[in-house]
Design an enzyme around this catalytic site. Structure first.
Site, PDB file in Angstrom:
ATOM      1  N   TYR A 137       0.857  -1.194   0.000  1.00 48.33           N
ATOM      2  CA  TYR A 137       0.000   0.000   0.000  1.00 48.33           C
ATOM      3  C   TYR A 137       0.889   1.238   0.000  1.00 48.33           C
ATOM      4  O   TYR A 137       1.779   1.365  -0.828  1.00 48.33           O
ATOM      5  CB  TYR A 137      -0.975  -0.064   1.186  1.00 48.33           C
ATOM      6  CG  TYR A 137      -2.149   0.866   1.022  1.00 48.33           C
ATOM      7  CD1 TYR A 137      -2.940   0.818  -0.121  1.00 48.33           C
ATOM      8  CD2 TYR A 137      -2.458   1.790   1.999  1.00 48.33           C
ATOM      9  CE1 TYR A 137      -4.007   1.673  -0.298  1.00 48.33           C
ATOM     10  CE2 TYR A 137      -3.541   2.650   1.846  1.00 48.33           C
ATOM     11  CZ  TYR A 137      -4.305   2.592   0.696  1.00 48.33           C
ATOM     12  OH  TYR A 137      -5.370   3.446   0.527  1.00 48.33           O
TER      13      TYR A 137
ATOM     14  N   ILE B 134     -35.618 -14.344 -10.621  1.00 53.55           N
ATOM     15  CA  ILE B 134     -35.688 -14.399  -9.150  1.00 53.55           C
ATOM     16  C   ILE B 134     -34.984 -13.208  -8.511  1.00 53.55           C
ATOM     17  O   ILE B 134     -34.924 -13.103  -7.285  1.00 53.55           O
ATOM     18  CB  ILE B 134     -35.098 -15.718  -8.606  1.00 53.55           C
ATOM     19  CG1 ILE B 134     -33.621 -15.841  -8.966  1.00 53.55           C
ATOM     20  CG2 ILE B 134     -35.889 -16.912  -9.117  1.00 53.55           C
ATOM     21  CD1 ILE B 134     -32.941 -17.048  -8.326  1.00 53.55           C
TER      22      ILE B 134
ATOM     23  N   LYS C 153     -20.381 -20.182 -10.302  1.00 49.16           N
ATOM     24  CA  LYS C 153     -19.683 -20.011 -11.579  1.00 49.16           C
ATOM     25  C   LYS C 153     -18.239 -19.589 -11.318  1.00 49.16           C
ATOM     26  O   LYS C 153     -17.307 -20.060 -11.978  1.00 49.16           O
ATOM     27  CB  LYS C 153     -20.407 -18.955 -12.427  1.00 49.16           C
ATOM     28  CG  LYS C 153     -20.017 -18.956 -13.900  1.00 49.16           C
ATOM     29  CD  LYS C 153     -20.453 -20.251 -14.584  1.00 49.16           C
ATOM     30  CE  LYS C 153     -20.205 -20.225 -16.078  1.00 49.16           C
ATOM     31  NZ  LYS C 153     -21.296 -19.658 -16.839  1.00 49.16           N
TER      32      LYS C 153
ATOM     33  N   GLU D 286     -24.102 -13.668 -17.348  1.00 52.68           N
ATOM     34  CA  GLU D 286     -24.722 -14.912 -16.905  1.00 52.68           C
ATOM     35  C   GLU D 286     -26.186 -14.686 -16.545  1.00 52.68           C
ATOM     36  O   GLU D 286     -26.536 -13.697 -15.885  1.00 52.68           O
ATOM     37  CB  GLU D 286     -23.968 -15.434 -15.675  1.00 52.68           C
ATOM     38  CG  GLU D 286     -24.291 -16.857 -15.304  1.00 52.68           C
ATOM     39  CD  GLU D 286     -23.609 -17.865 -16.210  1.00 52.68           C
ATOM     40  OE1 GLU D 286     -24.047 -19.027 -16.213  1.00 52.68           O
ATOM     41  OE2 GLU D 286     -22.661 -17.498 -16.918  1.00 52.68           O
TER      42      GLU D 286
ATOM     43  N   ALA E 135     -29.787 -19.198 -25.882  1.00 52.57           N
ATOM     44  CA  ALA E 135     -28.923 -20.323 -26.238  1.00 52.57           C
ATOM     45  C   ALA E 135     -29.256 -20.862 -27.623  1.00 52.57           C
ATOM     46  O   ALA E 135     -28.354 -21.158 -28.422  1.00 52.57           O
ATOM     47  CB  ALA E 135     -29.046 -21.433 -25.197  1.00 52.57           C
TER      48      ALA E 135
END
Length: 763
Positions: free
Chosen positions: A38, A81, A93, A135, A197
């Site tokens: 840092y 959802i 993923k 995704e 797809a």
């Protein structure tokens, strides 16, 4: 709540919640380290990056960091959802990216459904990443989002739901057409489904040679034709002008290929029977395909069938592609994933299915032997060669097509670096567990009352890798289990000393005495010996009452080893046996031998150990590059006695009798593992340019000390000691072995038993 639900929630919640974390990669224990990490040290790379933004690849994680981004509008089969609810999938993923290809991931859930706003959000954070994996974004918005980001950004952007499926199914199609004897430019294709797809798959098929006029696409309203109104641009592109088809059933007549990315059980036996000769059916709806495997295979004998499921042949699984596509793109700092790179991935995946399959893959899926054909048109996800074959193909294509900002010239070195990555993430260890799980065996734990043995047996049963058998006094075993609050229900307990085992003890004693009478073993002695756990357990394996044995926790391993030689015997083509440790480290996977059996091996023993290790390493899907170690290098010690002389003589015999082996020595470990040093100082060595992955030690003490020291230093995961050379799967562990060690050794014992079973079946 079902067991699956409970287990899934516990899996995600126990310990640290979630599935991924950030881990420091640089030293950080001192003030000097922190000053470099840092302030003030960090200012230096900041200023370098300000001058040239590409320097971010050199000084930050950008070059190995992918964003998995979703708005949660099309999550798996769950639908819209919401962004937060989709986070477990995005973390998953990320986990797959890491364990299969070593790619780091930040999962980012964006609470925005408007495509334009979504694009602006992602554009704003894009400088952080070397690539973006979109995704679970619903169609048609996903098309606008991907196109907008690809146009705006100079890093790879790929919507995996579209292109991952397209690439894998294209590889399957290429191979299926070859088997069926069909030309791609002549086939008639029916696509059921018109989502992201399905559109992407069909477009990639067109780029591979399918004629657009030979495509019929069907959605929930029927055939997409030019007479239909209010079509999206994507559907309009595929609208047919054929007037003789209005339904799926009509479209299927005479079709060569069916691609389903729609809903369950919409394809009938009659539809399949109406297709052309050698029909190809890809029913990819998940988890329930458009037609079941059983119905499809019973419809006609000449069908080539694939699904998205792992429990049937020819699984179209995106994990075969996306980790390696991004791996190759990142490693050449590609600015995009273009058609040339997709085609390269298709060809690499298709070609891999045509190559001989390593035994480790056959065993992982409980197969006699996979070979290219109707039931094997795409590689299995656990095939370790995917990492190298697909990543290299994509990287090469990126360079050829001009989107790479970094050039790779030494492809062999790149392949080696990729293999090292497999060791870093312990993929090898996970692969072994999957092999064992595919065909669990009966494993005897000789010290059944040992708490660590009990714990390992419980884990082996829970993980589905073995059917454990605990040997010992049942009361003591249950007492120890209760004391530790361990549930041993469902685990067999066998007491070799009980009256119930009298008949089996006599059977074992007769066999033992008959085979070892000339070694002083009388029937009386044999009957007495059968009261002992190791004697009884090994005889269980010998006669087939069990498949493998684990011993050594409470026994002197030297005594147990001698007993194994007497009871089980050494393979007919060897005079010695040995033990191997497999270490999965940040620098790759290494094989160490002999770590348990032979104290001071002479020349003949070293030759046997090397031969056994060579075969074992190849079995585990690695090409052995072996160094026989010593305290000096290539005859520096002119003595004619001692370990250096034995090693030197062993190498001479190996070079003469096995010229195809990649083996050399005698050499120090530093020389063996540093090829630049080795090749520069000793240019005559036969391993020139190769990275050593197998170390043969001159004596047991050096091997055992080295192995334990490395493990205590935390260099990686291990399996071992894996015995090599006995006629049956009998394995030994140390008295101080942890539950984890015993479990890993159980995995190895099950694999050994699977191999033994195949050998016996072949006789």
């Amino acid at each position: 709540m079902s067991n699956l639900n409970e287990e899934a929630l516990a899996y995600h919640a126990n310990g640290k919640p979630g599935k991924i974390e950030v881990v420091p990669t640089k030293p950080h224990s001192t003030q000097t380290d922190l000053g470099l990490a840092y302030t003030p040290g960090v200012a230096v790379p900041c200023l370098e990056i300000e001058k040239d933004n590409n320097k971010a690849y050199d000084y930050t994680t950008k070059g190995n960091l992918v964003a998995v981004i979703s708005n949660g509008t099309a999550v798996l089969g769950l639908g819209d959802i919401g962004a937060v609810a989709g986070k477990p999938v995005m973390e998953g993923k990320g986990l797959l990216f890491k364990i299969y290809a070593g790619v780091d991931v930040f999962d980012i859930e964006v609470n925005e459904k408007d495509p334009k706003k979504f694009i602006e959000i992602v554009k704003g954070i894009a400088p952080t990443f070397g690539g973006i994996n979109l995704e679970d974004i619903k169609a048609p918005e996903c098309f606008e989002i991907e196109d907008g980001l690809k146009a705006a950004l100079d890093i790879p952007v790929m919507h995996d739901d579209q292109h991952g499926t397209a690439i894998i199914s294209s590889a399957a199609l290429v191979n299926a057409l070859d088997i069926a004897g069909k030309d791609i430019d002549k086939i008639k294709l029916v696509v059921n489904g018109a989502g992201a797809a399905a559109i992407a798959c069909t477009k990639l098929y067109l780029s591979l040679g399918v004629k657009k006029e030979n495509v019929v696409m069907v959605d929930s309203k029927g055939v997409i034709s030019k007479s239909r109104k209010n079509l999206t641009p994507q559907k309009e592109f595929f609208a047919t002008d054929r007037e003789d088809v209005a339904t799926l059933a009509e479209a299927m007549k005479g079709a060569d290929v069916f691609l389903g990315l729609s809903k369950p059980n919409i394809l009938t036996t009659e539809m399949i029977q109406s297709m052309a000769k050698n029909p190809i059916v890809f029913a990819l709806a998940n988890p329930v395909p458009e037609v079941s495997y059983e119905v499809a295979m019973n419809s006609r004998e000449d069908i080539i069938f694939a699904t998205g499921r792992s429990d049937y042949p020819n699984q179209v699984n995106n994990v075969i592609g996306f980790p390696y596509i991004f791996r190759g793109a990142l490693d050449v700092r590609a600015s995009a994933i273009n058609e040339h790179m997709k085609h390269a991935a298709v060809r690499a995946i298709a070609d891999l299915a045509r190559k001989p399959v390593p035994e480790v893959v056959n065993i992982a899926y409980n197969s006699e032997r996979f070979s290219f054909g109707r039931n094997y048109i795409i590689p299995k996800p656990m095939d370790p060669r995917l990492l190298t074959d697909v990543s290299i193909a994509v990287a090469k294509a990126a360079i050829e097509s001009g989107v790479a900002r970094k050039t790779i010239t030494d492809w062999d070195a790149y392949a080696d670096s990729l293999r090292d990555m497999m060791g870093y993430d312990n993929k090898l260890i996970r692969g072994f567990e999957n092999m064992a799980r595919s065909n669990p065996k009966r494993v005897v734990f000789a010290e059944g009352a040992s708490v660590n043995m009990i714990r390992a047996a419980i884990q082996a049963k829970a993980e589905g890798i073995a059917f454990p058998i605990l040997l010992g006094n049942p009361e003591r075993i249950r007492e120890n289990a209760e004391k530790e609050k361990l549930d041993i229900s469902g685990i067999d307990i066998v007491n070799p000393r009980s009256a119930d085992e009298a008949e089996r003890r006599l059977q074992f004693a007769r066999i033992y005495a008959n085979e070892n009478g000339r070694n002083g073993v009388t029937i009386e002695k044999a009957r007495d010996d059968m009261f002992e756990r190791n004697h009884f357990g090994m005889m269980m394996v010998k006669v087939g009452d069990a498949d493998a044995l684990i011993s050594g926790s409470n026994s002197r391993y030297s005594t147990t080893i001698e007993l194994a030689k007497e009871l089980i015997g050494i393979r007919d083509d060897y005079k010695h046996f040995g033990a191997l440790h497999i270490l999965s480290t940040k620098k790759g996977t290494f094989f160490l031998a002999d770590t348990l059996v032979n104290r001071d091996p002479d020349t003949e023993t070293l030759v046997d150990i090397t031969k056994l290790t060579h075969d074992a390493v190849r079995f585990f899907a690695h090409e052995p590059v072996m160094a026989l170690l010593s305290y000096e290098n290539f005859g520096a010690d002119k003595g004619t006695n001692g370990s250096a002389s034995s090693v030197r003589d062993a190498v001479k015999i190996l070079h003469e009798k096995y010229p195809n082996y990649a083996v050399d020595g005698e050499m120090q470990a530093s020389v063996a593992l540093n090829k630049e040093l080795r090749d520069n100082k000793y240019p005559f060595n036969t391993l020139k340019g190769k990275d050593v992955n197998t170390l043969i030690f001159p004596c047991l003490s050096s091997a055992n000390i080295t192995c334990k020291m490395l493990l205590e230093m935390g260099v990686g995961e291990s399996i071992g000691p894996v015995q090599m050379g006995l006629k049956k799967p009998v394995h030994f562990t140390d008295a101080d072995a942890s539950v984890h060690d015993i479990f890993n050794l159980t995995v190895a014992a099950v694999i050994d038993a699977i191999v033994q079973e195949k050998k016996d079946a072949a006789k």
